[in-house]
Design an enzyme around this catalytic site. Sequence first.
Site, short mmCIF file in Angstrom:
data_model
loop_
_atom_site.label_atom_id
_atom_site.label_comp_id
_atom_site.label_asym_id
_atom_site.label_seq_id
_atom_site.Cartn_x
_atom_site.Cartn_y
_atom_site.Cartn_z
N GLN A 1 35.77 60.95 35.50
CA GLN A 1 34.93 61.81 36.33
C GLN A 1 33.98 60.96 37.18
OE1 GLN A 1 33.24 65.24 34.20
NE2 GLN A 1 34.60 64.77 32.49
N ASP B 1 38.82 66.22 26.93
CA ASP B 1 37.67 66.29 27.83
C ASP B 1 36.43 66.64 27.02
OD1 ASP B 1 35.86 66.56 29.86
OD2 ASP B 1 36.68 68.42 30.64
N PHE B 2 35.83 65.62 26.41
CA PHE B 2 34.65 65.85 25.59
C PHE B 2 33.41 65.32 26.29
CE2 PHE B 2 38.24 66.04 22.76
CZ PHE B 2 38.00 67.29 22.19
N GLU B 3 32.39 66.16 26.35
CA GLU B 3 31.20 65.79 27.11
C GLU B 3 29.97 65.81 26.23
OE1 GLU B 3 31.33 67.45 31.02
OE2 GLU B 3 33.49 67.06 31.11
N SER B 4 30.20 65.83 24.91
CA SER B 4 29.10 65.71 23.96
C SER B 4 29.63 64.87 22.80
CB SER B 4 28.65 67.09 23.48
OG SER B 4 29.76 67.81 22.99
#
Length: 402
Positions: free
Chosen positions: A228, A171-174
């Site tokens: 998401q 879950d990487f958001e950058s």
Amino acid sequence: MPSTLLWASIAGLMALLPAARAGFNPNSDENLSVYWGQNSYGQLGWPNGQQRLSYYCETSPSINIIPLAFLNGIETPILNLANAINNCTAIAGTQLFSCPQVEADIQECQSKGVTILMSLGGSTYTEGGFSSSSAAVAAAQNVWAMFGPVQSGSSAPRPFGTAVVNGFDFDFESSVQNMEPFAAELRTLMDAAGGTYYLSAAPQCPYPDQSDESFIDGEVDFDWVQVQFYNNFCGVDNFNNPNAWDFSTWDTWANSVSLNRNAKVLLGIAANTGAANAGSYVDGSLLASAIASSKSYASFGGVMMWDMSQLYANSGFEAEVLSDMGAPASGSGSTSTSTSTTTTAPQTTLTTITTSASPTTTSTSGTVPQWGQCGGEGYTGSTQCQSPYTCVETSIWWSQCE
Ligand SMILES: *[C@@H]1O[C@H](CO)[C@@H](O)[C@H](O)[C@H]1NC(C)=O
Ligand SMILES: *[C@@H]1O[C@H](CO)[C@@H](O)[C@H](O)[C@H]1NC(C)=O
């Protein structure tokens, strides 16, 4: 909530709404993945604070995947389980904790058939990946020694003792560097260990996802993505906007980009009003339509929710989602199930779908209220926040007034 109340409320709902609930099937074979570990609802204690992991496996038999959120640091491992950490003890010299209660709970959940993943990253992850491919490989070996099968002679700390997770969620958001060699090494270790281990990823719905594209582009075998569909213009709240909603991009990922052509796509949704940005939470007929439409794609694998504490504070919502999942598919979807397997050469050239969606709730001339969208790639609405709020970027896809 006590399980008796939960089931009483489900029974109550079914009695009140026989037509709408007719599809409800407690033995639904669709997957339901719910993140545990971050206590997103934000209360402590009973009834709405995050409870220990086993409580959920005992009271929600339909939840069959639980990603533990999160390992916030990887190269320097950082374990963060919000209030559940209070029942753990710090491991000296590390940012890890020893959690015998979670160890026992993982094993209890697994004995009930629940798949437990260690989720890596989260929105507060700041390492940016790895400086080199070899650093990534070394980190994967360390993560495997910490959470995979117990390795004799290894000195790696084991937060969950003898418990062995069923795999890892990314879950990487950058932006992250060298995440692909990290994922590839984990996959290699998992495959060599025998048994069934899974890799999942949690990209945001705009395709391709800027943060996750580098490792789900067809070089590593991921079993599913739990996308998401919230906090973004392409979320379930925009299901009726054909310029915004597009499950097909992820179905196309599954059957023509993913190395594993049988990869599944789970529809990720907010489990409660406060679980995501304002407006992202959807229930009722709009959610039912979005699930029915997603279900018409061969790659649809079920629903993911953020997060457990929010779900349990939202009485009746789990039953509603199960009912929606059990209802017939609607829409054109993709009818063919891919028969090719991981031996197919990966394609990395899927046409990027560019969207030019703008939410229908804001106009270019008006001002945006608190929590409303005021920016993000593809957004064409007003960027002016109502006083005294200012527009804050939360991802390249979303800025909001706060
Ligand atoms: C998803 O659901 C199917 C059908 O119940 C089940 O066979 C499969 O094991 C589930 N996947 C996971 C990862 O739990
Ligand atoms: C912490 O441990 C106590 C005592 O066993 C238990 O009642 C409680 O549910 C645990 N809390 C969490 C969040 O794990």
